[in-house]
Motif scaffolding. Structure first.
Motif, PDB file in Angstrom:
ATOM      1  N   PHE A   6       0.802  -1.098   0.071  1.00 31.91           N
ATOM      2  CA  PHE A   6       0.095  -0.125  -0.072  1.00 31.91           C
ATOM      3  C   PHE A   6       0.944   1.286   0.048  1.00 31.91           C
ATOM      4  O   PHE A   6       0.537   1.989  -0.608  1.00 31.91           O
ATOM      5  CB  PHE A   6      -0.910  -0.103   1.168  1.00 31.91           C
ATOM      6  N   ARG A   7       1.945   1.293   0.941  1.00 34.67           N
ATOM      7  CA  ARG A   7       2.835   2.256   0.993  1.00 34.67           C
ATOM      8  C   ARG A   7       3.627   2.453  -0.528  1.00 34.67           C
ATOM      9  O   ARG A   7       3.904   3.686  -0.929  1.00 34.67           O
ATOM     10  CB  ARG A   7       4.043   2.270   2.163  1.00 34.67           C
ATOM     11  N   VAL A   8       3.874   1.461  -0.989  1.00 34.07           N
ATOM     12  CA  VAL A   8       4.556   1.613  -2.452  1.00 34.07           C
ATOM     13  C   VAL A   8       3.818   2.212  -3.426  1.00 34.07           C
ATOM     14  O   VAL A   8       4.010   3.150  -4.199  1.00 34.07           O
ATOM     15  CB  VAL A   8       5.139   0.097  -2.844  1.00 34.07           C
ATOM     16  N   ARG A   9       2.492   1.708  -3.454  1.00 31.68           N
ATOM     17  CA  ARG A   9       1.472   2.421  -4.423  1.00 31.68           C
ATOM     18  C   ARG A   9       1.290   3.828  -4.051  1.00 31.68           C
ATOM     19  O   ARG A   9       1.235   4.716  -5.039  1.00 31.68           O
ATOM     20  CB  ARG A   9       0.107   1.690  -4.290  1.00 31.68           C
ATOM     21  N   ILE A  10       1.016   4.219  -2.942  1.00 32.08           N
ATOM     22  CA  ILE A  10       0.941   5.573  -2.354  1.00 32.08           C
ATOM     23  C   ILE A  10       2.252   6.287  -3.006  1.00 32.08           C
ATOM     24  O   ILE A  10       1.993   7.530  -3.365  1.00 32.08           O
ATOM     25  CB  ILE A  10       0.690   5.812  -1.090  1.00 32.08           C
ATOM     26  N   GLY A  11       3.261   5.873  -2.756  1.00 33.73           N
ATOM     27  CA  GLY A  11       4.621   6.389  -3.141  1.00 33.73           C
ATOM     28  C   GLY A  11       4.645   6.718  -4.687  1.00 33.73           C
ATOM     29  O   GLY A  11       4.800   7.618  -5.192  1.00 33.73           O
ATOM     30  N   GLN A  12       4.178   5.789  -5.712  1.00 38.19           N
ATOM     31  CA  GLN A  12       4.110   5.769  -6.956  1.00 38.19           C
ATOM     32  C   GLN A  12       3.266   6.985  -7.384  1.00 38.19           C
ATOM     33  O   GLN A  12       3.495   7.563  -8.326  1.00 38.19           O
ATOM     34  CB  GLN A  12       3.944   4.481  -7.691  1.00 38.19           C
ATOM     35  N   LEU A  13       2.005   6.863  -6.799  1.00 34.05           N
ATOM     36  CA  LEU A  13       0.980   7.998  -7.104  1.00 34.05           C
ATOM     37  C   LEU A  13       1.479   9.016  -6.600  1.00 34.05           C
ATOM     38  O   LEU A  13       1.327  10.089  -7.536  1.00 34.05           O
ATOM     39  CB  LEU A  13      -0.113   7.872  -6.570  1.00 34.05           C
ATOM     40  N   GLN A  14       2.029   9.468  -5.563  1.00 35.73           N
ATOM     41  CA  GLN A  14       2.575  10.676  -5.250  1.00 35.73           C
ATOM     42  C   GLN A  14       3.872  11.400  -6.232  1.00 35.73           C
ATOM     43  O   GLN A  14       3.826  12.343  -6.681  1.00 35.73           O
ATOM     44  CB  GLN A  14       3.292  10.667  -3.861  1.00 35.73           C
ATOM     45  N   ASN A  15       4.670  10.392  -6.639  1.00 37.30           N
ATOM     46  CA  ASN A  15       5.629  10.766  -7.680  1.00 37.30           C
ATOM     47  C   ASN A  15       4.952  10.963  -9.062  1.00 37.30           C
ATOM     48  O   ASN A  15       5.425  11.957  -9.594  1.00 37.30           O
ATOM     49  CB  ASN A  15       6.628   9.297  -7.903  1.00 37.30           C
ATOM     50  N   ARG A  16       4.060  10.221  -9.363  1.00 42.91           N
ATOM     51  CA  ARG A  16       3.344  10.558 -10.700  1.00 42.91           C
ATOM     52  C   ARG A  16       2.721  12.099 -10.540  1.00 42.91           C
ATOM     53  O   ARG A  16       2.787  12.622 -11.590  1.00 42.91           O
ATOM     54  CB  ARG A  16       2.349   9.476 -11.130  1.00 42.91           C
ATOM     55  N   TYR A  17       1.868  12.258  -9.406  1.00 42.09           N
ATOM     56  CA  TYR A  17       1.424  13.522  -9.347  1.00 42.09           C
ATOM     57  C   TYR A  17       2.178  14.692  -9.336  1.00 42.09           C
ATOM     58  O   TYR A  17       2.041  15.756  -9.839  1.00 42.09           O
ATOM     59  CB  TYR A  17       0.516  13.528  -8.276  1.00 42.09           C
TER      60      TYR A  17
END
Length: 170
Positions: A6-17
């Motif tokens: 879950f933390r990895v996915r959140i981190g990927q979304l934050q990088n994308r945004y």
């Protein structure tokens, strides 16, 4: 394991945004800078749009003035903008109607221009017997047609009854 994923996915979304936000910010900054830098004034405009009842004309002004060797006074017989220029409609209206008669005096900044058509400088609305002979003054459409089509006929450009839509938009 689920929390880590879950933390990895959140981190990927934050990088994308973050990347999307940075790109949008750069595009916005580029637009602001492009708008803020004044364009150099073109000596000869590339195109002029002429609105009329026969269909809008996109006139290739620069091509006629530069490429075809036209001189400004060939078309602008009253000078060029900035040099005692009068818009065509000041003397050549769509038609000689009441609206033209009311707005016509406002088109001239200098009263000397009145003497081109009038015997003296009018002090107000003229009685009908003192109006210039409008039969000898072409309307705007007549003036453009004689000027443009006459030149096209002389120089082999589009000319004739079947050539209307080469200039006029449908």
């Amino acid at each position: 394991m689920c929390k880590t994923l879950f933390r990895v996915r959140i981190g990927q979304l934050q990088n994308r945004y973050f990347i999307i936000s940075a790109i949008v910010a750069l595009l916005f900054a580029g637009a602001v800078v492009g708008y803020a830098i004044p364009m150099e004034k073109q000596e000869v405009p590339a195109r002029v749009i002429l609105d009329n009842t026969g269909g809008r004309i996109v006139f290739a002004h620069q091509a006629h003035a530069v490429e075809y060797g036209g001189d400004c006074v060939d078309c602008h017989h009253d000078g060029v903008e900035g040099e005692s220029y009068l818009p065509c409609g000041a003397c050549h209206p769509a038609e000689f109607d009441e609206q033209f008669r009311l707005n016509h005096p406002k088109a001239f900044s200098d009263q000397k221009a009145c003497l081109r058509c009038h015997d003296g400088v009018p002090a107000g609305p003229l009685p009908e017997d003192q109006w210039p002979d409008v039969e000898s003054i072409p309307t705007r459409g007549e003036a453009f047609h004689s000027l443009c089509m006459g030149c096209h006929e002389e120089n082999g450009g589009p000319y004739g009854d079947d050539a209307c839509y080469q200039c006029h938009a449908r």
